[in-house]
Motif scaffolding. Structure first.
Motif, PDB file in Angstrom:
ATOM      1  N   LEU A  47     -21.973  38.835  59.774  1.00  0.00           N
ATOM      2  CA  LEU A  47     -21.096  38.120  60.693  1.00  0.00           C
ATOM      3  C   LEU A  47     -21.839  37.490  61.853  1.00  0.00           C
ATOM      4  O   LEU A  47     -21.233  36.870  62.701  1.00  0.00           O
ATOM      5  CB  LEU A  47     -20.036  39.084  61.233  1.00  0.00           C
ATOM      6  CG  LEU A  47     -19.195  39.780  60.160  1.00  0.00           C
ATOM      7  CD1 LEU A  47     -18.322  40.841  60.787  1.00  0.00           C
ATOM      8  CD2 LEU A  47     -18.358  38.774  59.415  1.00  0.00           C
ATOM      9  N   SER A  48     -23.131  37.654  61.890  1.00  0.00           N
ATOM     10  CA  SER A  48     -23.911  37.158  63.019  1.00  0.00           C
ATOM     11  C   SER A  48     -24.032  35.642  62.982  1.00  0.00           C
ATOM     12  O   SER A  48     -24.264  35.035  61.944  1.00  0.00           O
ATOM     13  CB  SER A  48     -25.310  37.776  62.994  1.00  0.00           C
ATOM     14  OG  SER A  48     -26.105  37.218  64.003  1.00  0.00           O
ATOM     15  N   SER A  55     -23.129  40.027  70.702  1.00  0.00           N
ATOM     16  CA  SER A  55     -21.926  39.363  70.209  1.00  0.00           C
ATOM     17  C   SER A  55     -21.723  39.636  68.727  1.00  0.00           C
ATOM     18  O   SER A  55     -20.595  39.761  68.269  1.00  0.00           O
ATOM     19  CB  SER A  55     -21.973  37.857  70.476  1.00  0.00           C
ATOM     20  OG  SER A  55     -22.897  37.226  69.624  1.00  0.00           O
ATOM     21  N   SER A  56     -22.819  39.766  67.957  1.00  0.00           N
ATOM     22  CA  SER A  56     -22.652  40.079  66.534  1.00  0.00           C
ATOM     23  C   SER A  56     -22.160  41.510  66.357  1.00  0.00           C
ATOM     24  O   SER A  56     -21.386  41.786  65.446  1.00  0.00           O
ATOM     25  CB  SER A  56     -23.939  39.832  65.758  1.00  0.00           C
ATOM     26  OG  SER A  56     -24.962  40.701  66.166  1.00  0.00           O
ATOM     27  N   ASP A  58     -20.163  43.036  68.505  1.00  0.00           N
ATOM     28  CA  ASP A  58     -18.746  42.960  68.851  1.00  0.00           C
ATOM     29  C   ASP A  58     -17.948  42.385  67.687  1.00  0.00           C
ATOM     30  O   ASP A  58     -16.856  42.865  67.380  1.00  0.00           O
ATOM     31  CB  ASP A  58     -18.530  42.084  70.093  1.00  0.00           C
ATOM     32  CG  ASP A  58     -19.090  42.724  71.358  1.00  0.00           C
ATOM     33  OD1 ASP A  58     -19.321  43.952  71.364  1.00  0.00           O
ATOM     34  OD2 ASP A  58     -19.302  41.982  72.335  1.00  0.00           O
ATOM     35  N   THR A  59     -18.486  41.367  67.027  1.00  0.00           N
ATOM     36  CA  THR A  59     -17.828  40.768  65.881  1.00  0.00           C
ATOM     37  C   THR A  59     -17.733  41.764  64.743  1.00  0.00           C
ATOM     38  O   THR A  59     -16.694  41.882  64.090  1.00  0.00           O
ATOM     39  CB  THR A  59     -18.597  39.506  65.411  1.00  0.00           C
ATOM     40  OG1 THR A  59     -18.695  38.596  66.502  1.00  0.00           O
ATOM     41  CG2 THR A  59     -17.903  38.821  64.263  1.00  0.00           C
TER      42      THR A  59
END
Length: 98
Positions: A47-48, A55-56, A58-59
Motif C-alpha cells: 500500500l506504500s 504514512s504507509s 497508517d495506510t
C-alpha cells in the motif's frame, strides 16, 4: 485465543508470527475436534506510495482494520513479514474455503 500485547503486532493489530507458531499445534487439534479443516490465504499488502514510511504504516493499519472487520471471530490474521499476512480460518470443506 487470548489476546494481549505480546501476541499482537503493535503496528498492524494482527497476531504475531511467533505467537501463531506457538499455538499452531493446538489450532490444528481444534480443527480435528470440531471436524473442520484449516483454510489459509496469503495477503501481500503493498500500500506504500513510496513517499514515507509513517504514512504507509497508517495506510496499512487502516487497510487491516477494514479487513479484520470482515473476518469471523475465530479467524486469525497473522503478520508473517513486513507486508505479508496470513489469514487462517476453519471451514467445513474445501468448497467453502474457495
Amino acid at each position: 485465543m487470548i489476546e494481549n500485547h505480546v501476541n499482537i503486532d503493535a503496528k498492524s493489530g494482527a497476531y504475531t508470527k511467533k505467537y501463531f507458531l506457538q499455538i499452531a499445534r493446538s489450532y490444528q487439534d481444534a480443527t480435528v475436534f470440531n471436524e473442520k479443516i484449516i483454510g489459509a490465504v496469503l495477503i501481500e499488502a503493498n500500500l506504500s506510495d513510496g513517499s514515507n514510511i509513517s504514512s504507509s504504516e497508517d495506510t496499512l493499519s487502516a487497510f487491516l482494520d477494514l479487513f479484520k472487520n470482515s473476518t469471523r471471530q475465530d479467524d486469525m490474521l497473522i503478520r508473517w513479514n513486513d507486508n505479508i499476512f496470513l489469514l487462517i480460518f476453519f471451514v467445513e470443506n474445501v468448497a467453502n474455503a474457495e
